[in-house]
Structure formats: C-alpha cells, structure tokens
Design a protein around this motif. Structure first.
Motif, mmCIF file in Angstrom:
data_model
loop_
_atom_site.group_PDB
_atom_site.id
_atom_site.type_symbol
_atom_site.label_atom_id
_atom_site.label_comp_id
_atom_site.label_asym_id
_atom_site.label_seq_id
_atom_site.Cartn_x
_atom_site.Cartn_y
_atom_site.Cartn_z
ATOM 1 N N GLN A 1 0.830 -1.211 0.000
ATOM 2 C CA GLN A 1 0.000 0.000 0.000
ATOM 3 C C GLN A 1 0.860 1.255 0.000
ATOM 4 O O GLN A 1 0.553 2.238 -0.675
ATOM 5 N N LYS B 1 1.083 4.089 -2.892
ATOM 6 C CA LYS B 1 0.892 5.497 -2.544
ATOM 7 C C LYS B 1 2.033 6.356 -3.086
ATOM 8 O O LYS B 1 1.815 7.467 -3.591
ATOM 9 N N ARG C 1 -3.629 3.338 -6.812
ATOM 10 C CA ARG C 1 -4.375 2.561 -5.838
ATOM 11 C C ARG C 1 -3.755 1.178 -5.672
ATOM 12 O O ARG C 1 -3.225 0.604 -6.618
ATOM 13 N N TYR C 2 -3.866 0.662 -4.437
ATOM 14 C CA TYR C 2 -3.356 -0.674 -4.149
ATOM 15 C C TYR C 2 -4.028 -1.714 -5.047
ATOM 16 O O TYR C 2 -3.389 -2.643 -5.542
ATOM 17 N N SER C 3 -5.311 -1.548 -5.293
ATOM 18 C CA SER C 3 -6.046 -2.487 -6.142
ATOM 19 C C SER C 3 -5.495 -2.507 -7.565
ATOM 20 O O SER C 3 -5.511 -3.549 -8.235
#
Length: 397
Positions: A320, A324, A329-331
């Motif tokens: 994550q 960032k 996004r992490y997804s």
C-alpha cells in the motif's frame, strides 16, 4: 511469437502453492495472485506467520522455517531455525542456501552437541564454499552464474537464546513489550551491510586502502565498485575470486584491474540475545519490506492485530505504501504482473516468529512440533541459470 514465449514463461514460472511446504495437512500456504502466505503455524517456542510477494520475473527471495531437532542427532538440540534469503542477479544462490544452510547447521550442531555462534559461522562458510563449487562446475557453460548472489538472514531460537546472523541488508527486529505502557518497542538485532550506510563505506575503505574506487556514488546510489549495493553476501563470486572476473562474464561486471583480495565478504554479523518474558515476537524480512515500513511501524502492526495473518498484513502494508508513493491505488498495483511489478516494489518476504516465554525456556530439550516449510521460489533444477535473468537484472541487488 514473442508474446507466445512470454505467456509460456509466465505459466511455467508462476509460484504454485503446493511446492511451498511440508509439515502435516495444514502446511501448504495459500496463493492470492503474486502473494503466497501461511497465516499461522506452530513452532517449538510459539507460533509463526509467513508471507511472500513476487515482483521479479523469477522470484529471487527464498525463505524457510525449520523447527524441532537442530541437529542430525536425535538428542538435539531442539529449537527453531528461520531463514530469509534475498537473492540478486537471479534465484540460484538463494535457492542453494534454502537447500543447504539448515543441513550444514545441523551437521555442525551435531559435532559440537550444542548451538553456538561458531556453529552458525561454520554453516555460513560451508554454504558459501558449496556455492563456489557450483559456480566452478557451471562456469564454462553458464558464466553469468558468477554474478548471482544472495543476502542471508538467519535466526535461531535454542535454549532460551536468540541468535541472529546476517550478510547483506535484510533485517531482524524484535518486538519488546514495555509493561508500564503496553507499548512494544522495536529492537533491531541484525547489522546491515549496504554501501548506503556510512559505516559500511568506511569499513570498505579501511579494508581496501589502495582502491579509491572501492565505493562509488552512481546515479545517487552508493555501490561497491559501482556494481552492487551490499558489501557482504553469499555468492557474487565475480567479486570474491579474480579468476571469475573475466571473459565470458558480461563486460559490465568485469573490473578493469584484477583484484588480489576478495572485494565482498561472506562473514556474518552475529548477535546473541538472551530471551526475556517481555520479548514478544521477531520479524525477519527482506529489504523490500523495510523500504516502505519503519521498525516501529512494523512492530505496531504485529502488536495491534491478531497473530493470524501477521506476515501477510505487513506485506500488504508495504504494498500500500509502494502504491501510494507512485500515486496509484493498491487495487491497481495488484493487477500488475511479475517482471513489470519490479518497477514498483521488490520481492518481499516476511516471517513473524512469536515467542511464548513458557515454551522458549524449555525448547532446547522438548521436541515439540516438527516443522519444515519453505515460502516462495520455483524449484527449477539447481544447475539451471534463470532464463529470465537479463544483464540489467543481474546487476541489481
């Protein structure tokens, strides 16, 4: 044609969960895309959690936990061995360590009928010499194996004592409880050998006073001889034995002048810590984790959540942070396949070893559960050079 080849390599190189463990019916971890994890398991002195996420085309990180007898003798000693091996230039060295380090440790522990700093040092030396032999045998056919190496972080819990041995820049951090406040403080038990650290550069200059280019600032990164960030490792024979620093090794790895003494070392830094009741857990991880999380952030994540899934939670927190930093996004990061993923983060391996003080005190003589689990890696033949290792990948750490 090229896309067909890449699809083939992708299918044959992807980690398969059923290769990763053997210790009863629940030993095999789970797979979630490029993430492999085992949320919880039992070792002789408590519980453990493991997780590995792949970024490179071939996973260069290897890891293992071995619990039970730490000797080839039935009489012991008994305890828990944990290893994190962060390879560079390819997976060959880290795989070799994963196969041989524990064997050598058990052999020397049997000879001395105990665990000690000397046993661990001898295991490192024997593993290094064994990989030298592999390079010597394969040199004529696969000379680039001389430029493959690995960091090596080992922890041994035995007889109420925690031994931590390290070459390279992986890290071991102990979580120590402060009873008065309920906080857990991080205690770093491993010394790191990376040219980014001023004391490491000073050590290298002292060892090589006649070489003004022993450390070079290249693209704002300190590197040994302008080639590699770590100053100690297993493997990297091209910087330890001059006879392997010549043709047909890639030009980018060949030094202009022959060297008379090894440039890199395989001598581990070893710390010995007498375990206390307030010592709660130990986090071992490759530098891919520590690029994104501080020691305090890591111990807080473990302390403030259930034990189950601790390692996976740390890996996801690092991912994550990596997302960032790239303003994504992490997804979306999760959708990026291995190889390309290396531009966003490194392979990351995390093992959290929880320490039950009641079990720690008697773990030297009580057999407890026998565990043998390996996290990550694809088991290609040991004499196979990584097919996906490009000259650029071979130069990374």
């Amino acid at each position: 044609m090229l896309s067909d080849l890449m699809n083939f390599l992708s299918s044959c190189c992807r980690p398969s969960a059923n290769q990763y463990g053997h210790a009863g019916s629940d030993a095999v971890g789970k797979q979630d895309g490029l993430l492999w994890y085992k949320d919880i398991g039992q070792h002789v002195a408590g519980e453990f959690s493991m997780a590995v996420v792949q970024a490179n085309s071939l996973l260069e990180d290897q890891s293992q936990i071995e619990s039970g007898s730490l000797s080839t003798l039935e009489s012991g000693p008994y305890g828990t061995f944990v290893g994190v091996y962060d390879g560079h230039g390819g997976p060959e060295t880290s795989r070799y360590i994963n196969e041989h380090m524990i064997y050598h440790l058990k052999r020397f522990a049997a000879e001395q009928q105990s665990m000690s700093v000397d046993v661990i040092k001898k295991a490192f030396q024997a593993t290094e010499e064994g990989f030298f032999s592999v390079v010597t045998k394969q040199w004529s056919m696969k000379p680039q194996i001389a430029a493959v190496g690995s960091c090596c972080l080992v922890a041994v819990v035995c007889g109420g004592v925690l031994y931590v041995a390290n070459v390279g820049d992986s890290r071991a951090v102990l979580g120590s409880l402060v009873k008065a406040t309920g906080e857990v403080l991080p205690v770093q038990l491993s010394a790191e050998h990376n040219a980014a650290i001023e004391s490491v550069r000073q050590e290298l200059r002292a060892l090589h006073p006649d070489d003004s280019h022993i450390v070079v600032l290249k693209h704002n990164v300190w590197r040994v001889k302008g080639l590699i960030q770590v100053s100690r490792s297993i493997g990297d024979v091209y910087l330890k034995k001059a006879e392997f620093n010549r043709e047909p090794l890639y030009v980018k790895f060949r030094l202009r002048e022959p060297f008379k003494r090894p440039i890199l070392s395989s001598e581990p830094s070893i710390s010995v810590h007498k375990l206390q009741p307030h010592d709660q857990f130990l986090i071992l991880a490759s530098d891919g984790l520590w690029e994104h999380l501080s020691n305090q952030e890591a111990v807080d994540l473990v302390h403030n959540h259930p034990r189950n899934g601790s390692a996976k939670r740390l890996v996801k927190a690092a991912l994550q942070e990596a997302a960032k930093k790239r303003e994504m996004r992490y997804s979306d990061l999760k959708k990026i396949d291995r190889g390309v993923r290396r531009h966003f983060h490194d392979d990351i391996t995390v093992i959290v070893v929880f320490l039950d003080s009641n079990l720690v005190s008697r773990a030297n003589t009580v057999k407890g559960p026998t565990v043998s689990i390996r996290g990550g890696g694809i088991n290609l033949p040991s004499n196979t050079l990584a097919p996906c290792a490009t000259p650029m990948e071979l130069g990374s750490t």
